[in-house]
Motif scaffolding. Structure first.
Motif, PDB file in Angstrom:
ATOM      1  N   GLN A 278       0.822  -1.218   0.000  1.00  0.00           N
ATOM      2  CA  GLN A 278       0.000   0.000   0.000  1.00  0.00           C
ATOM      3  C   GLN A 278       0.849   1.259   0.000  1.00  0.00           C
ATOM      4  OE1 GLN A 278      -2.234  -1.222   3.582  1.00  0.00           O
ATOM      5  NE2 GLN A 278      -4.089  -1.114   2.340  1.00  0.00           N
ATOM      6  N   LEU A 279       2.159   1.107   0.148  1.00  0.00           N
ATOM      7  CA  LEU A 279       3.054   2.252   0.144  1.00  0.00           C
ATOM      8  C   LEU A 279       3.357   2.683  -1.285  1.00  0.00           C
ATOM      9  CD1 LEU A 279       5.601   0.982   2.842  1.00  0.00           C
ATOM     10  CD2 LEU A 279       3.610   2.466   3.193  1.00  0.00           C
ATOM     11  N   SER A 280       3.533   3.970  -1.469  1.00  0.00           N
ATOM     12  CA  SER A 280       3.844   4.494  -2.797  1.00  0.00           C
ATOM     13  C   SER A 280       5.234   4.031  -3.236  1.00  0.00           C
ATOM     14  CB  SER A 280       3.802   6.020  -2.786  1.00  0.00           C
ATOM     15  OG  SER A 280       4.897   6.536  -2.050  1.00  0.00           O
ATOM     16  N   SER A 281       5.504   4.155  -4.526  1.00  0.00           N
ATOM     17  CA  SER A 281       6.825   3.793  -5.032  1.00  0.00           C
ATOM     18  C   SER A 281       7.904   4.676  -4.409  1.00  0.00           C
ATOM     19  CB  SER A 281       6.856   3.912  -6.557  1.00  0.00           C
ATOM     20  OG  SER A 281       6.531   5.239  -6.962  1.00  0.00           O
ATOM     21  N   THR A 282       7.563   5.915  -4.083  1.00  0.00           N
ATOM     22  CA  THR A 282       8.513   6.814  -3.425  1.00  0.00           C
ATOM     23  C   THR A 282       8.941   6.247  -2.089  1.00  0.00           C
ATOM     24  OG1 THR A 282       7.575   8.762  -4.492  1.00  0.00           O
ATOM     25  CG2 THR A 282       8.804   9.131  -2.455  1.00  0.00           C
ATOM     26  N   VAL A 283       7.991   5.731  -1.332  1.00  0.00           N
ATOM     27  CA  VAL A 283       8.304   5.171  -0.022  1.00  0.00           C
ATOM     28  C   VAL A 283       8.991   3.814  -0.164  1.00  0.00           C
ATOM     29  CG1 VAL A 283       7.334   4.410   2.191  1.00  0.00           C
ATOM     30  CG2 VAL A 283       6.377   6.421   1.027  1.00  0.00           C
ATOM     31  N   GLN A 284       8.506   2.989  -1.071  1.00  0.00           N
ATOM     32  CA  GLN A 284       9.076   1.655  -1.230  1.00  0.00           C
ATOM     33  C   GLN A 284      10.539   1.691  -1.651  1.00  0.00           C
ATOM     34  OE1 GLN A 284       6.900  -1.481  -3.092  1.00  0.00           O
ATOM     35  NE2 GLN A 284       4.908  -0.554  -2.659  1.00  0.00           N
TER      36      GLN A 284
ATOM     37  N   GLY B   5       0.871   6.615   3.279  1.00  0.00           N
ATOM     38  CA  GLY B   5       1.922   5.860   2.618  1.00  0.00           C
ATOM     39  C   GLY B   5       2.504   6.538   1.403  1.00  0.00           C
ATOM     40  N   LEU B   6       2.320   7.839   1.274  1.00  0.00           N
ATOM     41  CA  LEU B   6       2.819   8.585   0.120  1.00  0.00           C
ATOM     42  C   LEU B   6       4.198   9.192   0.363  1.00  0.00           C
ATOM     43  CD1 LEU B   6      -0.486  10.470  -0.785  1.00  0.00           C
ATOM     44  CD2 LEU B   6       0.398   8.350  -1.789  1.00  0.00           C
ATOM     45  N   LEU B   7       4.556   9.345   1.634  1.00  0.00           N
ATOM     46  CA  LEU B   7       5.791  10.024   2.008  1.00  0.00           C
ATOM     47  C   LEU B   7       6.493   9.208   3.081  1.00  0.00           C
ATOM     48  CD1 LEU B   7       7.478  12.750   1.872  1.00  0.00           C
ATOM     49  CD2 LEU B   7       6.103  13.491   3.834  1.00  0.00           C
ATOM     50  N   PRO B   8       7.816   8.981   2.963  1.00  0.00           N
ATOM     51  CA  PRO B   8       8.525   8.278   4.026  1.00  0.00           C
ATOM     52  C   PRO B   8       8.758   9.190   5.218  1.00  0.00           C
ATOM     53  CG  PRO B   8      10.069   8.962   2.333  1.00  0.00           C
ATOM     54  CD  PRO B   8       8.696   9.348   1.835  1.00  0.00           C
ATOM     55  N   GLY B   9       8.539   8.673   6.404  1.00  0.00           N
ATOM     56  CA  GLY B   9       8.778   9.482   7.589  1.00  0.00           C
ATOM     57  C   GLY B   9       8.088   8.900   8.800  1.00  0.00           C
ATOM     58  N   PRO B  10       8.341   9.495   9.968  1.00  0.00           N
ATOM     59  CA  PRO B  10       7.676   9.065  11.194  1.00  0.00           C
ATOM     60  C   PRO B  10       6.198   9.457  11.174  1.00  0.00           C
ATOM     61  CG  PRO B  10       9.596  10.463  11.633  1.00  0.00           C
ATOM     62  CD  PRO B  10       9.266  10.602  10.185  1.00  0.00           C
ATOM     63  N   ARG B  11       5.391   8.797  11.999  1.00  0.00           N
ATOM     64  CA  ARG B  11       4.027   9.299  12.205  1.00  0.00           C
ATOM     65  C   ARG B  11       4.138  10.641  12.935  1.00  0.00           C
ATOM     66  NH1 ARG B  11       4.760   4.920  15.223  1.00  0.00           N
ATOM     67  NH2 ARG B  11       3.790   3.567  13.677  1.00  0.00           N
ATOM     68  N   ILE B  12       3.291  11.566  12.579  1.00  0.00           N
ATOM     69  CA  ILE B  12       3.432  12.955  13.028  1.00  0.00           C
ATOM     70  C   ILE B  12       2.245  13.346  13.894  1.00  0.00           C
ATOM     71  CG2 ILE B  12       3.567  15.368  12.284  1.00  0.00           C
ATOM     72  CD1 ILE B  12       4.975  14.362   9.741  1.00  0.00           C
ATOM     73  N   ILE B  13       2.539  13.779  15.111  1.00  0.00           N
ATOM     74  CA  ILE B  13       1.535  14.323  16.026  1.00  0.00           C
ATOM     75  C   ILE B  13       1.612  15.842  15.912  1.00  0.00           C
ATOM     76  CG2 ILE B  13       0.664  14.343  18.376  1.00  0.00           C
ATOM     77  CD1 ILE B  13       0.816  11.544  16.988  1.00  0.00           C
ATOM     78  N   LEU B  14       0.516  16.453  15.515  1.00  0.00           N
ATOM     79  CA  LEU B  14       0.527  17.874  15.168  1.00  0.00           C
ATOM     80  C   LEU B  14       0.361  18.790  16.377  1.00  0.00           C
ATOM     81  CD1 LEU B  14      -1.691  17.868  11.965  1.00  0.00           C
ATOM     82  CD2 LEU B  14       0.767  18.309  12.078  1.00  0.00           C
ATOM     83  N   THR B  15       1.223  19.786  16.418  1.00  0.00           N
ATOM     84  CA  THR B  15       1.058  20.929  17.317  1.00  0.00           C
ATOM     85  C   THR B  15       0.676  22.123  16.462  1.00  0.00           C
ATOM     86  OG1 THR B  15       2.765  20.046  18.775  1.00  0.00           O
ATOM     87  CG2 THR B  15       2.182  22.346  19.073  1.00  0.00           C
ATOM     88  N   GLY B  16      -0.207  22.956  16.967  1.00  0.00           N
ATOM     89  CA  GLY B  16      -0.597  24.152  16.219  1.00  0.00           C
ATOM     90  C   GLY B  16       0.541  25.154  16.130  1.00  0.00           C
ATOM     91  N   PRO B  17       0.287  26.318  15.543  1.00  0.00           N
ATOM     92  CA  PRO B  17       1.327  27.346  15.470  1.00  0.00           C
ATOM     93  C   PRO B  17       1.684  27.844  16.863  1.00  0.00           C
ATOM     94  CG  PRO B  17      -0.793  28.274  14.873  1.00  0.00           C
ATOM     95  CD  PRO B  17      -1.002  26.786  14.993  1.00  0.00           C
ATOM     96  N   TYR B  18       2.860  28.404  16.999  1.00  0.00           N
ATOM     97  CA  TYR B  18       3.254  29.034  18.251  1.00  0.00           C
ATOM     98  C   TYR B  18       2.203  30.079  18.636  1.00  0.00           C
ATOM     99  CZ  TYR B  18       8.065  27.369  17.298  1.00  0.00           C
ATOM    100  OH  TYR B  18       9.178  26.620  17.033  1.00  0.00           O
ATOM    101  N   ILE B  19       1.885  30.157  19.909  1.00  0.00           N
ATOM    102  CA  ILE B  19       0.972  31.188  20.415  1.00  0.00           C
ATOM    103  C   ILE B  19       1.769  32.085  21.351  1.00  0.00           C
ATOM    104  CG2 ILE B  19      -1.183  31.682  21.607  1.00  0.00           C
ATOM    105  CD1 ILE B  19      -2.107  28.854  20.935  1.00  0.00           C
TER     106      ILE B  19
END
Length: 478
Positions: free
Chosen positions: A30-36, A158-172
């Motif tokens: 299921q991973l893209s060719s870029t990731v594979q 599965g389109l981009l290689p990398g860690p799973r990302i937990i999002l933080t909003g912009p700096y306040i």
């Protein structure tokens, strides 16, 4: 129970959007060719045989172990003579190798700065983090939050290689803060920023140096009402003040705390804070009071020693791999400022302040605090994504932590703060197949933390060398 131990319903939905889904792992097809292109181990069942396992729980290293991965999960861990290897497994004989849990980067921006540039690293950051053993990261403040929203989604799909990302909003921050930040005037604006970015998928928020107590308190309340959490790189609000306001996590430790600044005006950030901290006795009752307040209120702390080390003359050791990864202009910018700092000599106040920062983190940890770590690839440009995380390992050992403790700090502790420790952070049966395979022994030789060979994320093995090769000469521009 530690108050950040589990995600609330709203936060869990945000993680699903952000790419930190606890759903079942994707199959390699299921991973893209870029990731594979970076995948070296794609078999549904894999056995790592003859390895030393440091499981992230604080337990001592176990020699000659076998780890079995099946369909993205850890199926078995134990002595090689006692673990039954499935007949359909791909067997990797790995004597002389150490297996750690996938590392959890807790201050891991996807942008990079030198004194003269600030660049979103949408190509190099995710690859270099993964190559270095980071399988999960929290962005901890975004300069281009929508870039990170899309990056997290692409990793999850599965389109981009990398860690799973937990999002933080912009700096306040307050008025007069950085142009890439949400500058608020009053509690209503602070609440509005939190509401907006909560809808966009952020599960964490980060306050910055110019925020007021009233604004920070309102923002924390808004986040908590939605099951989301708050951290801060503070200055105008001290650590004890932030603890009283209900903050969940604090960044950078000793280097950003104004509890001990004499005669500090309320809601003000002294311009020479690091210089003032050179006068602080880390063993004093005043410092212990701050640590006790944090521990008693379950406020975790993120270590970012690698970025502050850059301000110390003669540090860090100049690594060829760092220079090779940097784009030529970024390399020159870093080396130029490094030379300026070097010229200040060992009498510079940061030599002492850095040691105090290390001592503060050890004291907090020994007092029962929940310490995690992340690189923060900012400042003058010498702490790169991933490479700086590995440097943190060495710096925490230098500070007095045992290497086994540091593995826990950089894996299970981060997962606990994220509320994902039932899925991530340790080499235990049933958890996700996130592993770091190192050629060597970082427990007896901390510098071996750099010798990553393969990084498993959800049971898929990525070739660290290929990922590193892809970023050569590009960090600082892509």
């Amino acid at each position: 129970m530690f108050r950040m131990a589990r995600l609330g319903a709203a936060a869990l939905m945000g993680v699903l959007v952000a790419g930190g889904s606890p759903a079942e792992a994707q199959l390699v097809e299921q991973l893209s060719s870029t990731v594979q292109a970076y995948v070296s181990v794609s078999d549904p069942v894999v056995a790592l045989v003859g390895v030393t396992v440091v499981d992230g729980t604080g337990s001592p290293p176990q020699r000659n172990q076998t780890v079995v991965l099946r369909q993205g999960r850890i199926q078995a861990v134990g002595p090689s003579g006692q673990i039954s290897v499935p007949g359909n497994a791909r067997v990797l004989e790995l004597p002389g190798h150490t297996v750690l849990p996938g590392l959890v980067g807790m201050h891991n921006h996807t942008f990079y700065t030198t004194r003269g540039r600030g660049v979103q690293l949408s190509f190099t950051a995710p690859r270099l983090y993964l190559a270095s053993g980071i399988t999960t990261l929290r962005t901890t403040g975004g300069r281009e939050p929508y870039n990170e929203v899309n990056m997290a989604r692409e990793v999850e799909q599965g389109l981009l290689p990398g860690p799973r990302i937990i999002l933080t909003g912009p700096y306040i921050t307050g008025r007069g803060g950085g142009n890439s930040m949400a500058q608020v005037s009053g509690p209503d604006e602070a609440r509005r920023v939190v509401r907006y970015w909560a809808e966009e998928g952020a599960t964490w928020f980060k306050a910055y140096t110019r925020i007021s107590r009233e604004e920070l308190g309102a923002a924390i309340q808004e986040a908590h009402s939605r099951g989301l959490r708050f951290t801060g790189h503070l200055c105008s609000v001290s650590f004890q003040e932030a603890v009283a306001l209900g903050i969940d996590n604090l960044e950078h430790g000793f280097f950003t705390n104004t509890d001990w600044v004499p005669n500090r005006a309320p809601d003000s950030c002294p311009s020479n804070l690091l210089g003032l901290l050179s006068e602080v006795d880390v063993a004093s009752p005043e410092v212990n009071t701050t640590i006790r307040a944090m521990v008693e209120n379950d406020v975790s702390l993120t270590s970012t020693l690698a970025v502050y080390e850059l301000l110390v003359p003669g540090r860090p050791p100049l690594e060829e791999r760092v220079l090779s990864a940097l784009a030529p202009d970024a390399r020159q910018e870093y080396l130029s400022v490094r030379s300026e700092i070097e010229a200040q000599g060992q009498g510079h106040f940061m030599v002492d302040v850095f040691r105090k920062g290390q001592a503060f983190e050890l004291a907090y940890h020994r007092a029962g605090g929940l310490l995690a770590a992340g690189v923060d690839p900012t400042g003058i440009g010498g702490a790169l994504p991933g490479y700086g995380d590995q440097r943190n390992f060495e710096l925490l050992v230098e500070a007095g932590f045992t290497p086994v403790e540091v593995v826990q700090v950089m894996s299970l502790n981060g997962a606990r703060i994220l509320g994902m420790d039932d899925e991530l952070g340790s080499v235990e049966v049933g958890k996700r197949g996130d592993l770091v395979v190192i050629q060597g022994d970082p427990i007896s030789r901390p510098e071996d933390i750099r010798k990553v060979v393969t990084v498993f994320k959800d049971g898929v093995g990525y070739d660290a060398g290929r990922l590193e090769e892809a970023v050569q000469g590009l960090v600082g521009v892509r």
